[in-house]
Design an enzyme around this catalytic site. Structure first.
Site: not given
Ligand code: 5RP
Length: 219
Positions: A84, A103
């Protein structure tokens, strides 16, 4: 180039790290989904993948990529996931999709963590994106009060349960001048399962999709 094109380009660039007979870790989110879609091209090289969420496991299975359990594989050579927010120090905020605990477990068990993202995710200082925290349900109010003492504004993620049956509190306005220290402080609150700061185990490589190509940032 749109943001989606930048995500796709970054995800595709991560294929370069895949070697024969690997079992790799695969993250969660839209950029990780693009990576899974690209993986189809090289899936004969892979022995399988460990998924960081139920939804990622489903997507891998739909593409006939064997999904394995981390308990059975041991440590992994490679983990690919989105973020994010990311800094040039490779510190991350993750967990927008709520999969932060698995994760973090898979990242910790992986020799190399390649983070894939579009350029909007690159920041100088983490924290404009609220830090997700996975908490056990009975502790949510007491954790909320502790978070206020740390200077944050906690907000319970509405109508959401993690793959582990827990809740997510998104914490706004934290001043994250020292991400490693903040990650430790948040983890020390009783009832916190994990927080979305990835600084103690940062990414090793950040592949950032930009209008002029994929920028590679390493430590
Ligand atoms: C999920 C995560 C994602 O990697 C993060 O939210 C990024 O998402 P996106 O690739 O859809 O922008 O940590 O828990």
């Amino acid at each position: 180039m749109t943001r989606e094109d930048q995500k796709k380009a970054a995800a595709e660039a991560a294929l370069e790290y895949i070697e024969w007979d690997m079992v790799i870790g695969v993250g969660t989110g839209s950029t990780a989904d693009y990576f899974i879609d690209s993986l189809v091209k090289v899936k004969n090289k892979l022995d399988g993948a460990v998924a960081s969420s139920v939804s990622t496991a489903e997507r891998l299975k739909q593409r006939n990529i064997p999904v394995l359990e981390l308990n059975d594989t041991g440590d992994l050579p490679l983990y690919v996931d989105g973020a994010d927010e990311a800094t040039r120090h490779l510190h991350l905020i993750k967990g927008g999709g709520g999969a932060l605990t698995r994760e973090k477990v898979v990242a910790a068990a992986s020799e190399k963590f390649v983070c894939v993202a579009d350029e909007s995710k690159l920041v100088d200082v983490l924290g404009a994106f609220p830090v997700p925290i996975e908490v056990i349900p009975m502790a949510r109010s007491s954790i909320g009060r502790q978070l206020v003492k740390l200077g944050g504004q906690p907000e319970l993620r509405a109508s959401f349960a993690t793959d582990n049956g827990n809740l997510i509190i998104d914490v706004h306005n934290l001043k994250i001048m020292n991400p490693i220290e903040m990650e430790e402080n948040l983890d020390h609150i009783a009832g916190v399962v994990t927080n979305g700061l990835f600084a103690r185990r940062p990414a090793d490589i950040l592949l950032l999709g930009t209008d002029s190509g994929v920028e590679k940032i390493t430590a």
